[in-house]
Design an enzyme around this catalytic site. Structure first.
Site, short mmCIF file in Angstrom:
data_model
loop_
_atom_site.label_atom_id
_atom_site.label_comp_id
_atom_site.label_asym_id
_atom_site.label_seq_id
_atom_site.Cartn_x
_atom_site.Cartn_y
_atom_site.Cartn_z
N SER A 48 15.38 23.41 5.76
CA SER A 48 16.21 22.59 4.86
C SER A 48 16.63 23.35 3.61
O SER A 48 17.64 23.00 3.00
CB SER A 48 15.49 21.30 4.49
OG SER A 48 14.19 21.56 4.03
N HIS B 207 14.83 22.32 -1.94
CA HIS B 207 16.16 21.83 -1.62
C HIS B 207 17.17 22.21 -2.71
O HIS B 207 18.27 22.68 -2.40
CB HIS B 207 16.13 20.31 -1.45
CG HIS B 207 15.52 19.88 -0.15
ND1 HIS B 207 15.60 18.58 0.31
CD2 HIS B 207 14.83 20.56 0.79
CE1 HIS B 207 14.99 18.49 1.47
NE2 HIS B 207 14.50 19.67 1.78
#
Length: 313
Positions: free
Chosen positions: A217, A263
């Site tokens: 991610s 992230h």
């Protein structure tokens, strides 16, 4: 003395015409000729051309004189096939299988809950996830600060559970093929790796040193930022991208166990790298793109070194 006039069939009339032979196979008669160099060629040596047929040498010379197709950002047209995207997905799936095998437990597949987003840790994730500095149950010390720098790379190919993997691979399949087609294979791979590394460095710098962090991610968020930048540069509509990005950011801040630093780090580095690739001047574009990506890499290494000094000093 009187001279005799030549008659039909007399040897004094000149050489008898011979049948042409292939310039590559002298034992083969042929009436075919290369439309480019006019040399005789046999059917085996004949190559289809836009007009007529050509010999192998003329075909090879023509290929050398034709410039390879390039994308709007200088990348190779081979990116339309999505080979890098497929290879990255295959690598992530392989690492998930190895992680399950190393755990010898279903906890590595679905996690502690009923198919929760985050699965359980495995020996492979303990080995390759981002970890600042921590003591293991057996008394050993490990982490990036202890010299395990490989964790900053391996962590982007490891996942906690199959659902975690599937969500990231779906996003990679959707985003990766588009970006690879636009950027070309090498530039797309550089973007993916820098975004993933950027997210892992951010997790290393801003997360507790004894916390494990892993997942693609970090790179995926970089791709979200990159596709927004690239589409804007091409003058295309980006209204469909913003809501998806916002939803993913909401998940980042609300779902437990998600690395916010990872992230956001991937998002920022992906955006910066995309700006370098998209807005490099046309003259000496490759030089500027390479230099810009190198600067991003050096900056990330510098941040990791500062964090290491803080943890070990």
């Amino acid at each position: 003395m009187t001279e005799r006039s030549g008659q039909a069939g007399d040897a004094t009339e000149g050489p008898v015409p011979t049948t042409p032979v292939c310039y590559r196979h002298p034992d083969r008669e042929t009436y075919l000729r290369c439309t480019r160099c006019d040399r005789p060629i046999c059917p085996e040596c004949m190559r289809d051309a836009s007009v007529g047929h050509q010999c192998p040498e003329c075909v090879a010379e023509g290929r050398r004189s034709v410039r390879p197709a390039r994308t709007a950002f200088g990348g190779g047209a081979a990116g339309r096939q999505g080979y890098v995207t497929k290879a990255l997905i295959a690598l992530n799936v392989l690492m998930m299988l190895l992680s399950i095998v190393s755990a010898r437990s279903g906890n590595a597949i679905a996690g502690g809950g009923l198919g929760g987003l985050m699965g359980g840790g495995t020996p492979l994730t303990e080995w390759g996830a981002v970890l600042g500095l921590a003591a293991f149950p057996d008394g050993t010390i490990g982490g990036v600060a202890d010299g395990e720098w490989y964790r900053l790379v391996t962590a982007m190919f490891l996942h906690y559970g199959v659902l975690h993997l599937l969500l990231n691979m779906w996003a990679l399949w959707v985003l990766g093929r588009t970006l690879e087609a636009v950027l070309g294979p090498l530039r797309f791979l550089a973007l993916y790796l820098l975004a993933g590394l950027g997210g892992n460095v951010a997790a290393y710098v801003f997360t507790e040193p004894n916390r494990f962090t892993a997942g693609a991610s970090t790179a995926i968020f970089g791709l979200f930022a990159a596709i927004f930048v690239i589409m804007r540069r091409l003058g295309r509509d980006t209204s469909a991208i913003v809501p998806i990005l916002v939803i993913n950011l909401i998940f980042t801040f609300t779902v437990p166990s998600i690395s916010v630093a990872g992230h956001l780090g991937g998002l920022v580095v992906g955006a910066v790298t995309a700006l370098v690739l998209a807005y490099a001047p046309r003259t000496r574009r490759t030089v500027f793109q390479t230099a810009g990506c190198a600067i991003v890499l050096v900056a990330l290494i510098g941040l990791a070194l500062v964090r290491t000094a803080a943890l070990t000093g």
